[in-house]
Scaffold this motif. Structure first.
Motif, mmCIF file in Angstrom:
data_model
loop_
_atom_site.group_PDB
_atom_site.id
_atom_site.type_symbol
_atom_site.label_atom_id
_atom_site.label_comp_id
_atom_site.label_asym_id
_atom_site.label_seq_id
_atom_site.Cartn_x
_atom_site.Cartn_y
_atom_site.Cartn_z
ATOM 1 N N LYS A 9 -3.105 -0.467 -6.156
ATOM 2 C CA LYS A 9 -4.320 0.344 -6.326
ATOM 3 C C LYS A 9 -5.513 -0.335 -5.673
ATOM 4 N N SER A 13 -7.641 1.184 -2.581
ATOM 5 C CA SER A 13 -9.097 1.305 -2.677
ATOM 6 C C SER A 13 -9.772 0.650 -1.466
ATOM 7 N N GLN A 16 -9.259 2.872 1.537
ATOM 8 C CA GLN A 16 -10.150 4.030 1.462
ATOM 9 C C GLN A 16 -11.584 3.630 1.810
ATOM 10 N N ASP A 17 -12.037 2.487 1.294
ATOM 11 C CA ASP A 17 -13.385 2.004 1.611
ATOM 12 C C ASP A 17 -13.537 1.718 3.104
#
Length: 87
Positions: A9, A13, A16-17
């Motif tokens: 996860k 993240s 995605q950032d």
């Protein structure tokens, strides 16, 4: 949740950032390029208009000079033939 799932996860993240940051940077670069293109286009239009105005002024001056020379030549011919105005 297991340690592997937490790491997964966290990695998702970060991806995605990073993707969002890249998207934002791309948008900023595209907007900057667009702004520069608009500025260059406006500058080119202004330069073209200025050149057009200068050309028109030059042509008008040249026309006036040609007219004045022609009038002078006509006056000289009349004077030579004795047809000039006597004052």
């Amino acid at each position: 949740m297991s340690n592997i799932q937490e790491n997964l996860k966290a990695g998702e993240s970060q991806v995605q950032d990073t993707a969002n940051a890249a998207k934002n940077k791309t948008t900023d670069v595209a907007q900057s390029a667009k702004d520069k293109t608009v500025d260059a286009t406006q500058s080119t239009k202004e330069s073209a208009q200025q050149g057009k105005d200068q050309s028109a002024g030059f042509l008008q001056q040249t026309g006036e000079q040609v007219r004045n020379m022609a009038e002078g030549a006509v006056g000289n011919v009349k004077s030579t033939l004795g047809m000039g105005d006597k004052k």
